[in-house]
Design an enzyme around this catalytic site. Structure first.
Site, short mmCIF file in Angstrom:
data_model
loop_
_atom_site.label_atom_id
_atom_site.label_comp_id
_atom_site.label_asym_id
_atom_site.label_seq_id
_atom_site.Cartn_x
_atom_site.Cartn_y
_atom_site.Cartn_z
N ASP A 34 0.62 -0.81 0.19
CA ASP A 34 -0.24 -0.37 -0.09
C ASP A 34 0.71 1.27 -0.03
O ASP A 34 1.48 1.32 0.35
CB ASP A 34 -0.55 0.26 1.12
CG ASP A 34 -2.43 0.90 0.88
OD1 ASP A 34 -1.90 1.95 0.74
OD2 ASP A 34 -3.10 0.96 1.17
N ASP B 5 -7.97 2.41 -9.17
CA ASP B 5 -9.34 1.57 -8.83
C ASP B 5 -10.53 2.85 -9.16
O ASP B 5 -10.20 3.47 -7.89
CB ASP B 5 -9.19 0.67 -8.30
CG ASP B 5 -8.14 -0.18 -8.25
OD1 ASP B 5 -8.13 -1.11 -9.67
OD2 ASP B 5 -7.30 -0.86 -7.15
N ASP C 142 -9.40 5.92 -17.53
CA ASP C 142 -11.08 5.60 -18.78
C ASP C 142 -12.21 5.43 -17.84
O ASP C 142 -13.13 6.09 -18.33
CB ASP C 142 -10.65 4.48 -19.08
CG ASP C 142 -10.83 3.29 -18.58
OD1 ASP C 142 -10.49 3.32 -16.85
OD2 ASP C 142 -10.66 2.35 -18.90
N TYR D 70 -3.93 -1.13 -18.19
CA TYR D 70 -5.05 -0.59 -18.59
C TYR D 70 -5.39 0.29 -19.09
O TYR D 70 -7.07 0.07 -19.87
CB TYR D 70 -6.02 -0.30 -16.82
CG TYR D 70 -5.87 -1.09 -16.37
CD1 TYR D 70 -5.57 -2.22 -15.69
CD2 TYR D 70 -7.55 -1.35 -15.87
CE1 TYR D 70 -5.49 -3.37 -14.66
CE2 TYR D 70 -7.74 -2.11 -14.98
CZ TYR D 70 -6.37 -2.87 -14.69
OH TYR D 70 -7.30 -4.55 -13.58
C1 LIG Z 1 -7.18 -0.80 -12.85
S1 LIG Z 1 -5.10 -1.13 -12.22
C2 LIG Z 1 -4.12 -0.39 -12.90
C3 LIG Z 1 -2.35 -0.80 -13.13
C4 LIG Z 1 -1.17 -0.62 -13.77
N1 LIG Z 1 -1.49 1.59 -13.27
C5 LIG Z 1 -2.12 0.14 -14.60
O1 LIG Z 1 -2.64 1.02 -15.48
O2 LIG Z 1 -2.01 -0.83 -16.25
C6 LIG Z 1 -5.11 -0.76 -9.97
C7 LIG Z 1 -3.39 -1.15 -9.27
O3 LIG Z 1 -3.64 0.31 -8.15
C8 LIG Z 1 -2.89 -1.13 -7.28
N2 LIG Z 1 -3.49 -0.06 -5.67
C9 LIG Z 1 -4.86 0.21 -5.82
N3 LIG Z 1 -4.80 0.78 -4.49
C10 LIG Z 1 -3.62 0.90 -4.10
C11 LIG Z 1 -2.79 1.24 -2.76
N4 LIG Z 1 -3.16 1.73 -1.45
N5 LIG Z 1 -1.49 1.60 -2.92
C12 LIG Z 1 -0.53 0.76 -4.25
N6 LIG Z 1 -0.56 0.80 -5.36
C13 LIG Z 1 -2.59 0.23 -5.11
C14 LIG Z 1 -4.06 -2.42 -7.46
O4 LIG Z 1 -3.60 -3.39 -6.59
C15 LIG Z 1 -3.84 -2.38 -9.16
O5 LIG Z 1 -3.24 -3.05 -9.37
#
Ligand SMILES: C[S@@+](CC[C@H](N)C(=O)[O-])C[C@H]1O[C@@H](n2cnc3c(N)ncnc32)[C@H](O)[C@@H]1O
Length: 142
Positions: free
Chosen positions: A25, A47, A83, A121
C-alpha cells in the site's frame, strides 16, 4: 504478463539510474517518508470503485491527496490517467479545491502528457474504444 511486469517492461530503463519498487500500500510508504522526495508522481488507472458505497476506498480523496502532496517537491507534478469519466470529474474537482496545486492541462484532458506511459489498463481501454483522460497538476505551494 502481470501488472508489475507490464509496468517495468514499459519503462525505458536506460533513462533511470536507480529504480526502487514498493509492492504494498503506497500510503504506508508515504507515511514513512520524512522528506519531500518526489519530483513527479504518476497515478495511472487508479481503481475507480464505481459503486457509491465503495467511493471511500478510492485512492484519490482529500486525505490521500494531501499525503501525496506532502512528499512532492515544490514545482513537482502529479500525473493521473483514468478511463472512467465520472471518477475523472471528481478528481478534477478535488484538485481544483486544493490551493496548493495548479492544473496544467486544462486545454485538453484527452491529450496524453508525453511523460505518461501506456499501461496495461490503458491498452485495455483503447481496445474497447474508450478514450482515456489525463490530468497534469503542478504543486505551487507548500
Ligand atoms: C486498475 S489497476 C491499474 C494498474 C496499472 N497502473 C495500469 O494502468 O495498468 C489499479 C492498481 O492500483 C493498485 N493499488 C490500489 N490501491 C493501491 C494502494 N493503496 N497502494 C498501491 N497500489 C494500489 C492495485 O494493486 C492495482 O494494481
Amino acid at each position: 504478463m502481470n501488472g508489475l511486469a507490464s509496468f517495468i517492461s514499459n519503462l525505458e530503463l536506460e533513462k533511470y539510474e536507480k529504480i526502487r519498487l514498493f509492492k504494498s500500500d503506497i500510503r504506508e510508504l508515504l507515511l514513512h517518508l520524512s522528506k519531500k522526495i518526489f519530483d513527479e508522481i504518476f497515478i495511472l488507472y487508479p481503481d475507480p470503485w464505481p459503486k457509491t458505497r465503495h467511493e471511500k476506498r478510492r485512492i484519490l480523496n482529500e486525505k490521500n491527496l494531501n499525503l501525496f502532496l506532502s512528499k512532492l517537491k515544490i514545482n513537482g507534478r502529479i500525473f493521473i490517467a483514468t478511463d472512467v469519466k465520472k471518477y475523472f470529474d471528481s478528481i478534477v474537482k478535488l484538485f481544483e479545491s486544493n490551493v496548493n496545486v495548479k492544473i496544467i492541462n486544462f486545454n485538453n484532458f484527452y491529450l496524453r502528457p508525453k511523460k505518461v506511459i501506456i499501461t496495461r489498463y490503458e491498452k485495455k481501454a483503447l481496445s474497447k474504444k474508450i478514450k482515456p483522460l489525463y490530468l497534469e497538476v503542478k504543486k505551487i505551494l507548500d
